[in-house]
Write a protein that holds these residues in place. Structure first.
Motif, PDB file in Angstrom:
ATOM      1  N   SER A 201       0.834  -1.206   0.000  1.00 48.53           N
ATOM      2  CA  SER A 201       0.000   0.000   0.000  1.00 48.53           C
ATOM      3  C   SER A 201       0.869   1.257   0.000  1.00 48.53           C
ATOM      4  CB  SER A 201      -0.922  -0.001   1.219  1.00 48.53           C
ATOM      5  OG  SER A 201      -1.698   1.181   1.272  1.00 48.53           O
ATOM      6  N   ASP A 202       1.909   1.277   0.839  1.00 52.53           N
ATOM      7  CA  ASP A 202       2.807   2.432   0.886  1.00 52.53           C
ATOM      8  C   ASP A 202       3.644   2.542  -0.385  1.00 52.53           C
ATOM      9  OD1 ASP A 202       1.835   3.192   3.308  1.00 52.53           O
ATOM     10  OD2 ASP A 202       3.657   2.791   4.456  1.00 52.53           O
ATOM     11  N   LEU A 203       3.974   1.400  -0.969  1.00 54.27           N
ATOM     12  CA  LEU A 203       4.704   1.425  -2.238  1.00 54.27           C
ATOM     13  C   LEU A 203       3.847   2.052  -3.335  1.00 54.27           C
ATOM     14  CD1 LEU A 203       7.062   0.699  -4.091  1.00 54.27           C
ATOM     15  CD2 LEU A 203       6.128  -1.626  -4.254  1.00 54.27           C
ATOM     16  N   MET A 204       2.594   1.674  -3.387  1.00 52.19           N
ATOM     17  CA  MET A 204       1.699   2.273  -4.387  1.00 52.19           C
ATOM     18  C   MET A 204       1.482   3.764  -4.119  1.00 52.19           C
ATOM     19  SD  MET A 204      -1.194  -0.639  -5.177  1.00 52.19           S
ATOM     20  CE  MET A 204      -1.741  -0.803  -3.470  1.00 52.19           C
ATOM     21  N   GLY A 205       1.571   4.162  -2.849  1.00 52.98           N
ATOM     22  CA  GLY A 205       1.408   5.566  -2.500  1.00 52.98           C
ATOM     23  C   GLY A 205       2.653   6.393  -2.729  1.00 52.98           C
ATOM     24  N   GLY A 206       3.772   5.743  -3.063  1.00 54.52           N
ATOM     25  CA  GLY A 206       4.999   6.459  -3.366  1.00 54.52           C
ATOM     26  C   GLY A 206       5.867   6.758  -2.160  1.00 54.52           C
ATOM     27  N   GLN A 207       5.500   6.270  -0.975  1.00 51.13           N
ATOM     28  CA  GLN A 207       6.324   6.519   0.215  1.00 51.13           C
ATOM     29  C   GLN A 207       7.644   5.748   0.179  1.00 51.13           C
ATOM     30  OE1 GLN A 207       3.058   6.082   0.254  1.00 51.13           O
ATOM     31  NE2 GLN A 207       2.044   6.993   2.021  1.00 51.13           N
ATOM     32  N   VAL A 208       7.671   4.645  -0.553  1.00 51.17           N
ATOM     33  CA  VAL A 208       8.886   3.852  -0.704  1.00 51.17           C
ATOM     34  C   VAL A 208       9.087   3.553  -2.185  1.00 51.17           C
ATOM     35  CG1 VAL A 208       8.966   2.805   1.596  1.00 51.17           C
ATOM     36  CG2 VAL A 208       7.500   1.806  -0.160  1.00 51.17           C
ATOM     37  N   THR A 209      10.274   3.023  -2.521  1.00 53.97           N
ATOM     38  CA  THR A 209      10.665   2.914  -3.923  1.00 53.97           C
ATOM     39  C   THR A 209      10.291   1.613  -4.599  1.00 53.97           C
ATOM     40  OG1 THR A 209      12.584   4.293  -3.382  1.00 53.97           O
ATOM     41  CG2 THR A 209      12.617   3.153  -5.493  1.00 53.97           C
ATOM     42  N   MET A 210      10.556   0.477  -3.918  1.00 55.65           N
ATOM     43  CA  MET A 210      10.423  -0.814  -4.602  1.00 55.65           C
ATOM     44  C   MET A 210      10.191  -1.928  -3.601  1.00 55.65           C
ATOM     45  SD  MET A 210      14.421  -1.626  -5.527  1.00 55.65           S
ATOM     46  CE  MET A 210      14.945   0.095  -5.527  1.00 55.65           C
ATOM     47  N   THR A 211       9.968  -3.126  -4.137  1.00 58.36           N
ATOM     48  CA  THR A 211       9.840  -4.314  -3.298  1.00 58.36           C
ATOM     49  C   THR A 211      10.272  -5.540  -4.076  1.00 58.36           C
ATOM     50  OG1 THR A 211       8.371  -5.571  -1.838  1.00 58.36           O
ATOM     51  CG2 THR A 211       7.450  -4.881  -3.948  1.00 58.36           C
ATOM     52  N   PHE A 212      10.716  -6.546  -3.351  1.00 55.19           N
ATOM     53  CA  PHE A 212      10.905  -7.892  -3.883  1.00 55.19           C
ATOM     54  C   PHE A 212       9.768  -8.689  -3.248  1.00 55.19           C
ATOM     55  CE2 PHE A 212      14.944  -5.788  -3.974  1.00 55.19           C
ATOM     56  CZ  PHE A 212      15.588  -6.248  -5.116  1.00 55.19           C
ATOM     57  N   GLY A 213       8.612  -8.662  -3.877  1.00 57.29           N
ATOM     58  CA  GLY A 213       7.402  -9.207  -3.264  1.00 57.29           C
ATOM     59  C   GLY A 213       6.905 -10.461  -3.944  1.00 57.29           C
ATOM     60  N   THR A 214       6.020 -11.172  -3.271  1.00 58.75           N
ATOM     61  CA  THR A 214       5.413 -12.357  -3.877  1.00 58.75           C
ATOM     62  C   THR A 214       4.522 -11.943  -5.037  1.00 58.75           C
ATOM     63  OG1 THR A 214       3.485 -12.308  -2.414  1.00 58.75           O
ATOM     64  CG2 THR A 214       5.412 -13.537  -1.650  1.00 58.75           C
ATOM     65  N   SER A 215       4.361 -12.838  -5.984  1.00 62.02           N
ATOM     66  CA  SER A 215       3.541 -12.510  -7.153  1.00 62.02           C
ATOM     67  C   SER A 215       2.099 -12.218  -6.751  1.00 62.02           C
ATOM     68  CB  SER A 215       3.582 -13.652  -8.169  1.00 62.02           C
ATOM     69  OG  SER A 215       3.148 -14.866  -7.585  1.00 62.02           O
ATOM     70  N   LEU A 216       1.592 -12.916  -5.730  1.00 58.91           N
ATOM     71  CA  LEU A 216       0.214 -12.688  -5.304  1.00 58.91           C
ATOM     72  C   LEU A 216       0.026 -11.293  -4.712  1.00 58.91           C
ATOM     73  CD1 LEU A 216      -0.788 -16.100  -3.676  1.00 58.91           C
ATOM     74  CD2 LEU A 216      -1.539 -15.164  -5.856  1.00 58.91           C
ATOM     75  N   SER A 217       1.058 -10.754  -4.068  1.00 61.93           N
ATOM     76  CA  SER A 217       0.932  -9.437  -3.443  1.00 61.93           C
ATOM     77  C   SER A 217       1.213  -8.295  -4.413  1.00 61.93           C
ATOM     78  CB  SER A 217       1.884  -9.329  -2.244  1.00 61.93           C
ATOM     79  OG  SER A 217       3.236  -9.368  -2.660  1.00 61.93           O
ATOM     80  N   VAL A 218       1.914  -8.606  -5.508  1.00 57.75           N
ATOM     81  CA  VAL A 218       2.376  -7.546  -6.407  1.00 57.75           C
ATOM     82  C   VAL A 218       1.639  -7.501  -7.747  1.00 57.75           C
ATOM     83  CG1 VAL A 218       4.375  -6.805  -7.780  1.00 57.75           C
ATOM     84  CG2 VAL A 218       4.679  -7.421  -5.371  1.00 57.75           C
TER      85      VAL A 218
END
Length: 332
Positions: A201-218
């Motif tokens: 949620s914060d990544l989509m809001g631009g508060q952070v830059t990136m993630t190495f996330g699971t496919s289901l979450s991303v």
């Protein structure tokens, strides 16, 4: 008549010797000679119902029940990041009637925890890998990087300014990011969250830059354009996400940080029973409906031999020990 009596006596003696020999068989050997399985089989699910680990356990149990003509039940033994259920499997009888599904985190735990109630390799019999699931390197759409090479260049131009989120310290996304830093020479800031929901949620809001996330979450957010996926972390492209290149083929040779799941039992399960389990589980994983179900969970099914899975486990323990030591991560 005397010759006939001697023949009968020799027959009785031979029968007695055979009976004595059979009586000295060890329990493991007796099981190995039986037509396995002759009673219900138990799969220990080391995480709560509904998660990826549990979904695989229950799907395989259902299919093995049909193939074995014996009930294969799933027992949830949760706690301590999967250690409680894993220990229960390690301490069970080595007869093939109890085994468990471990995630790749089992390899990380070997160096993360100072004291484990088992040896992560010696106390287990590897059966087969069940599947793998890459993480997805995804960034906020405003980031001026459309591939991994551009991301590396940007990170080097802005040392310590780019941030990546994960579900917590020592989580798969954290270790994947740390490995990325180590192999590319960039410096980024890790921002741990208590779960991926708020992190994304914060990544989509631009508060952070990136993630190495699971496919289901991303991926659902990539499909709506709220995130941009650059690559996957596995050694090969994912069947579920064939359009995305791997980080390794995008300029970081040898990079691999995907998740995997594999079946193990206690040490010293007889070889013929291990082979039986490996063959039957591989057949289950090859079924189209099983592959489709697990693909919907972002998992690419994959079976291996027992020896191949053990090599993967040992290699991962060594690889993640280096990263854990570098980060100074420890759990009690």
């Amino acid at each position: 008549m005397k010759a006939k009596r001697r023949f009968i006596m020799r027959g009785i003696a031979t029968t007695t010797l055979l009976s004595a020999a059979i009586g000295t068989l060890t329990p493991a050997a007796a099981f190995a000679q039986a037509a396995y399985p002759v009673k219900p089989v138990r799969i220990i699910s080391i995480f709560s119902p509904g998660g990826g680990n549990d979904v695989i356990c229950r799907l395989v149990a259902q299919k093995l029940t049909e193939r074995f003509k014996q009930q294969v039940i799933v027992e949830n033994r949760v706690g301590a990041n999967g250690i409680i259920g894993t220990e229960a499997a390690a301490r069970s009888a080595p007869d093939g009637y109890t085994f468990t599904l471990i995630p790749s985190g089992h390899a990380v735990n070997a160096s993360m925890y100072r004291k484990l109630p088992f040896d992560s390799v010696k106390d287990f019999t590897t059966i087969t890998l069940a599947g793998s699931s890459p993480l997805v390197l995804a960034v906020h759409p405003s980031l001026p990087a459309r591939n991994v090479k551009e991301l590396i260049a940007l990170a080097k131009a802005r040392p310590g300014q780019l941030t990546y989120v994960s579900s917590g310290i020592g989580a798969s996304g954290h270790l994947a990011g740390a490995l990325f830093e180590t192999m590319t020479g960039v410096t980024m800031q890790h921002v741990p969250y208590k779960g991926m929901s708020l992190a994304v949620s914060d990544l989509m809001g631009g508060q952070v830059t990136m993630t190495f996330g699971t496919s289901l979450s991303v991926i659902p957010h990539v499909q709506t354009g709220r995130l941009r996926a650059l690559a996957v972390t596995g050694a090969q492209r994912s069947a579920a996400l064939p359009q995305l290149p791997t980080i390794a083929e995008s300029g970081v040779p040898g990079y691999e940080a995907g998740l995997w799941y594999g079946f193990v039992g206690p040490a010293n399960i007889p070889a013929d029973i291990v082979q039986k389990l490996q063959t039957e589980i591989a057949a289950v994983l090859a079924q189209p409906d099983v592959k489709e179900k697990l693909a919907s969970q972002g998992l690419d099914t994959r079976s291996t031999t027992s020896d191949e899975f053990q090599r993967i486990l040992i290699a991962d323990i060594k690889r993640w020990a280096t990263i854990v030591q570098k980060l100074g991560l420890h759990a009690d």
